[in-house]
Structure formats: structure tokens, C-alpha cells
Motif scaffolding. Structure first.
Motif, PDB file in Angstrom:
ATOM      1  N   VAL A 194      54.285  34.383  44.215  1.00 32.07           N
ATOM      2  CA  VAL A 194      52.908  34.718  44.559  1.00 32.07           C
ATOM      3  C   VAL A 194      52.429  35.787  43.579  1.00 32.07           C
ATOM      4  CG1 VAL A 194      53.543  36.485  46.255  1.00 32.07           C
ATOM      5  CG2 VAL A 194      51.333  35.368  46.432  1.00 32.07           C
ATOM      6  N   MET A 195      51.155  35.700  43.190  1.00 26.60           N
ATOM      7  CA  MET A 195      50.535  36.719  42.345  1.00 26.60           C
ATOM      8  C   MET A 195      49.597  37.544  43.193  1.00 26.60           C
ATOM      9  SD  MET A 195      50.207  38.063  39.308  1.00 26.60           S
ATOM     10  CE  MET A 195      49.293  39.621  39.182  1.00 26.60           C
ATOM     11  N   VAL A 196      49.809  38.857  43.199  1.00 27.76           N
ATOM     12  CA  VAL A 196      48.983  39.777  43.981  1.00 27.76           C
ATOM     13  C   VAL A 196      48.210  40.651  42.994  1.00 27.76           C
ATOM     14  CG1 VAL A 196      48.958  41.582  45.731  1.00 27.76           C
ATOM     15  CG2 VAL A 196      50.725  39.795  45.810  1.00 27.76           C
ATOM     16  N   GLY A 197      46.892  40.580  43.027  1.00 22.21           N
ATOM     17  CA  GLY A 197      46.098  41.362  42.091  1.00 22.21           C
ATOM     18  C   GLY A 197      44.725  41.697  42.636  1.00 22.21           C
ATOM     19  N   ASP A 198      44.016  42.529  41.877  1.00 21.49           N
ATOM     20  CA  ASP A 198      42.700  42.981  42.333  1.00 21.49           C
ATOM     21  C   ASP A 198      41.580  42.517  41.416  1.00 21.49           C
ATOM     22  OD1 ASP A 198      43.335  44.618  40.157  1.00 21.49           O
ATOM     23  OD2 ASP A 198      42.210  46.312  40.972  1.00 21.49           O
ATOM     24  N   SER A 199      41.885  41.613  40.481  1.00 26.11           N
ATOM     25  CA  SER A 199      40.847  41.146  39.561  1.00 26.11           C
ATOM     26  C   SER A 199      40.880  39.628  39.439  1.00 26.11           C
ATOM     27  CB  SER A 199      41.032  41.776  38.176  1.00 26.11           C
ATOM     28  OG  SER A 199      42.189  41.249  37.559  1.00 26.11           O
ATOM     29  N   LEU A 200      39.780  39.097  38.914  1.00 18.10           N
ATOM     30  CA  LEU A 200      39.687  37.646  38.722  1.00 18.10           C
ATOM     31  C   LEU A 200      40.763  37.154  37.768  1.00 18.10           C
ATOM     32  CD1 LEU A 200      38.214  34.998  39.245  1.00 18.10           C
ATOM     33  CD2 LEU A 200      36.588  35.619  37.431  1.00 18.10           C
ATOM     34  N   SER A 201      41.090  37.935  36.738  1.00 16.70           N
ATOM     35  CA  SER A 201      42.117  37.497  35.788  1.00 16.70           C
ATOM     36  C   SER A 201      43.477  37.333  36.467  1.00 16.70           C
ATOM     37  CB  SER A 201      42.220  38.463  34.607  1.00 16.70           C
ATOM     38  OG  SER A 201      42.637  39.741  35.024  1.00 16.70           O
ATOM     39  N   ASP A 202      43.777  38.170  37.462  1.00 18.09           N
ATOM     40  CA  ASP A 202      45.032  38.032  38.216  1.00 18.09           C
ATOM     41  C   ASP A 202      45.060  36.722  38.993  1.00 18.09           C
ATOM     42  OD1 ASP A 202      46.055  40.612  37.500  1.00 18.09           O
ATOM     43  OD2 ASP A 202      44.762  41.518  39.008  1.00 18.09           O
ATOM     44  N   ILE A 203      43.964  36.437  39.670  1.00 22.17           N
ATOM     45  CA  ILE A 203      43.897  35.229  40.501  1.00 22.17           C
ATOM     46  C   ILE A 203      43.922  33.982  39.630  1.00 22.17           C
ATOM     47  CG2 ILE A 203      42.573  34.010  42.277  1.00 22.17           C
ATOM     48  CD1 ILE A 203      43.868  36.815  43.063  1.00 22.17           C
ATOM     49  N   GLU A 204      43.181  34.013  38.508  1.00 16.61           N
ATOM     50  CA  GLU A 204      43.185  32.868  37.588  1.00 16.61           C
ATOM     51  C   GLU A 204      44.570  32.667  36.979  1.00 16.61           C
ATOM     52  OE1 GLU A 204      38.548  32.890  36.020  1.00 16.61           O
ATOM     53  OE2 GLU A 204      40.080  33.990  34.886  1.00 16.61           O
ATOM     54  N   PHE A 205      45.248  33.758  36.667  1.00 20.39           N
ATOM     55  CA  PHE A 205      46.610  33.691  36.124  1.00 20.39           C
ATOM     56  C   PHE A 205      47.534  32.953  37.091  1.00 20.39           C
ATOM     57  CE2 PHE A 205      50.839  35.627  36.338  1.00 20.39           C
ATOM     58  CZ  PHE A 205      51.309  35.485  35.040  1.00 20.39           C
ATOM     59  N   GLY A 206      47.573  33.411  38.340  1.00 14.47           N
ATOM     60  CA  GLY A 206      48.452  32.791  39.326  1.00 14.47           C
ATOM     61  C   GLY A 206      48.094  31.345  39.602  1.00 14.47           C
ATOM     62  N   SER A 207      46.799  31.078  39.754  1.00 10.80           N
ATOM     63  CA  SER A 207      46.347  29.714  40.073  1.00 10.80           C
ATOM     64  C   SER A 207      46.694  28.735  38.952  1.00 10.80           C
ATOM     65  CB  SER A 207      44.837  29.705  40.324  1.00 10.80           C
ATOM     66  OG  SER A 207      44.516  30.471  41.460  1.00 10.80           O
ATOM     67  N   ALA A 208      46.486  29.155  37.709  1.00 11.95           N
ATOM     68  CA  ALA A 208      46.758  28.265  36.574  1.00 11.95           C
ATOM     69  C   ALA A 208      48.230  27.877  36.493  1.00 11.95           C
ATOM     70  CB  ALA A 208      46.322  28.933  35.270  1.00 11.95           C
ATOM     71  N   LEU A 209      49.109  28.770  36.941  1.00 10.95           N
ATOM     72  CA  LEU A 209      50.547  28.493  36.922  1.00 10.95           C
ATOM     73  C   LEU A 209      51.029  27.759  38.167  1.00 10.95           C
ATOM     74  CD1 LEU A 209      51.652  31.908  35.428  1.00 10.95           C
ATOM     75  CD2 LEU A 209      52.129  29.683  34.394  1.00 10.95           C
ATOM     76  N   GLY A 210      50.147  27.622  39.158  1.00 11.44           N
ATOM     77  CA  GLY A 210      50.527  26.938  40.393  1.00 11.44           C
ATOM     78  C   GLY A 210      51.121  27.846  41.452  1.00 11.44           C
ATOM     79  N   MET A 211      50.895  29.144  41.306  1.00  9.31           N
ATOM     80  CA  MET A 211      51.362  30.103  42.324  1.00  9.31           C
ATOM     81  C   MET A 211      50.330  30.245  43.433  1.00  9.31           C
ATOM     82  SD  MET A 211      52.602  33.390  40.136  1.00  9.31           S
ATOM     83  CE  MET A 211      53.362  33.196  38.542  1.00  9.31           C
ATOM     84  N   ARG A 212      50.796  30.730  44.584  1.00  9.04           N
ATOM     85  CA  ARG A 212      49.870  31.229  45.578  1.00  9.04           C
ATOM     86  C   ARG A 212      49.292  32.533  45.042  1.00  9.04           C
ATOM     87  NH1 ARG A 212      53.882  27.546  47.279  1.00  9.04           N
ATOM     88  NH2 ARG A 212      53.269  26.675  49.286  1.00  9.04           N
ATOM     89  N   THR A 213      48.101  32.884  45.516  1.00 14.68           N
ATOM     90  CA  THR A 213      47.443  34.093  45.020  1.00 14.68           C
ATOM     91  C   THR A 213      46.920  34.937  46.173  1.00 14.68           C
ATOM     92  OG1 THR A 213      45.362  32.876  44.766  1.00 14.68           O
ATOM     93  CG2 THR A 213      46.772  33.071  42.805  1.00 14.68           C
ATOM     94  N   VAL A 214      47.004  36.246  45.980  1.00 11.30           N
ATOM     95  CA  VAL A 214      46.515  37.209  46.973  1.00 11.30           C
ATOM     96  C   VAL A 214      45.620  38.209  46.250  1.00 11.30           C
ATOM     97  CG1 VAL A 214      47.133  39.018  48.617  1.00 11.30           C
ATOM     98  CG2 VAL A 214      48.571  36.967  48.418  1.00 11.30           C
ATOM     99  N   TRP A 215      44.396  38.359  46.747  1.00 10.50           N
ATOM    100  CA  TRP A 215      43.460  39.326  46.173  1.00 10.50           C
ATOM    101  C   TRP A 215      43.452  40.597  47.006  1.00 10.50           C
ATOM    102  CZ3 TRP A 215      38.408  41.122  47.814  1.00 10.50           C
ATOM    103  CH2 TRP A 215      37.755  41.881  46.833  1.00 10.50           C
TER     104      TRP A 215
END
Length: 195
Positions: free
Chosen positions: A135-156
Motif C-alpha cells: 500500500v502507498m500512503v501519501g498526502d499528495s496526488l503524486s503519491d496516489i498516482e504512483f501507487g495506483s500506476a503500480l497496482g497498489m492500494r492507496t491511502v491519502w
């Protein structure tokens, strides 16, 4: 969405964390955490990381550090901040398993999130990494796009409204889950993960 659908449940093995705004207090927009004195651990973060450690999750920090390319601070300063963070975490029996950061300016590399280079660096050190169990946990759009592009779950992570980067509304909508802070996110991830 993160869920426990299916017989095997959701197995979370690796938690990727952005740094500024997730682990420590974020500076105002266009300002950077340059020294140990400017690094302020956010409330409850050490305990949340310790909780993930105890659950057997790997915790990795992935951070864009463009200030190095801009000449505002050095890679050695970033490393010193990370050593300081580890010292702070040890007081709560917590640790970060690895740090990877991009020191480059925009459009000059493959490792500035949302590009996948930091994940590729992490995979060299941890060959068993898998987006499906991360899972990618971040506070910016680049974090969420990073995780999503790799197929991870994402948490903002929302954080204080005055410190949010442009595009935060899009990030909040695009993420699988949204929380005010890392401790709140970890509490929910523990419920959803079956290790």
C-alpha cells in the motif's frame, strides 16, 4: 477499495510511506525540511509505525527531495534527518526498514514520484516486493498516482488544510482510502489486513 473479499483476505506485507506530511510536519508550500531542527515527528506516528513493525509489515519511506537539486540542502542532510528519525522511532520500539528518495529536479529522472523508479530501487533491495501486497500512503496526488500506476492500494492522508498541495481534491477522490493522519490509517489497515 481495500477489503477482505475472497477466501484469502487482503494480505498487506509492505507499507510505503511518503515522508513530509505523513511522518513529519510539512513545511509550507515551496519550503523544505532542510535540517534536523526543522524535522518534527507528527503525533502518534512512532506508535503507528511500531504497530506495523509488530504485525510483521515492512515499512519503507519513499520521498521526493527536489530541494537537493535546487541546492537548498545536501543528500548528506537528508541522510542525517533519516538517522535522526530512526533514533526518535527507537524510543517507541519502532523502525523504518529502508529509505529511498529522489534527489532530482522535475522531468529529469525516472525516480520522482509518480514515476516508478523508487519502487524499482526498493525491489532491488527487497526482491519479494509485490504491488498486490503493498500500500502507498501519501498526502499528495503524486503519491496516489504512483501507487495506483503500480497496482497498489492507496491511502491519502489529509493533514492540515493549509498545508495541502495543489491537486489534493483529486488525490482524495482517487485514493482507495482517506484519513486525517497516519495513526488513523494504520488502525484501519490493521483491521483490513489478514497476515
Amino acid at each position: 477499495m481495500l477489503s477482505q473479499s475472497g477466501s484469502a483476505g487482503y494480505q498487506l506485507k509492505t507499507v510505503f510511506l511518503d515522508r513530509d506530511g505523513v511522518i513529519n510536519k510539512k513545511m509550507p508550500e515551496r519550503q523544505y525540511v532542510r535540517t534536523i531542527d526543522e524535522f518534527q515527528l507528527l503525533p502518534g506516528v512512532a506508535e503507528a509505525i511500531a504497530q506495523m513493525n509488530r504485525a510483521g509489515m515492512r515499512v519503507i519511506v519513499l520521498s521526493n527531495q527536489r530541494g537537493i537539486a535546487l541546492g537548498l540542502y545536501s543528500a548528506a542532510a537528508v541522510d542525517a534527518i533519516h538517522q535522526h528519525l530512526q533514533s526518535e522511532l527507537r524510543r517507541s520500539q519502532a523502525r523504518i526498514d529502508a529509505f529511498f528518495y529522489c534527489p532530482h529536479d522535475k522531468s529529469s529522472c525516472n525516480c520522482r514520484k509518480p514515476l516508478p523508479g523508487l519502487y524499482e530501487q526498493a525491489r532491488k533491495q527487497f526482491p519479494d516486493l509485490s504491488p498486490e501486497t503493498s500500500v502507498m500512503v501519501g498526502d499528495s496526488l503524486s503519491d496516489i498516482e504512483f501507487g495506483s500506476a503500480l497496482g497498489m492500494r492507496t491511502v491519502w492522508i489529509a493533514g492540515p488544510e493549509q498545508n495541502r498541495k495543489r491537486g489534493w481534491e483529486t488525490a482524495a477522490k482517487a485514493a482507495d482510502l482517506s484519513f486525517a493522519s497516519l495513526p488513523q490509517a494504520v488502525e484501519e489497515l490493521m483491521k483490513l489486513s489478514s497476515l
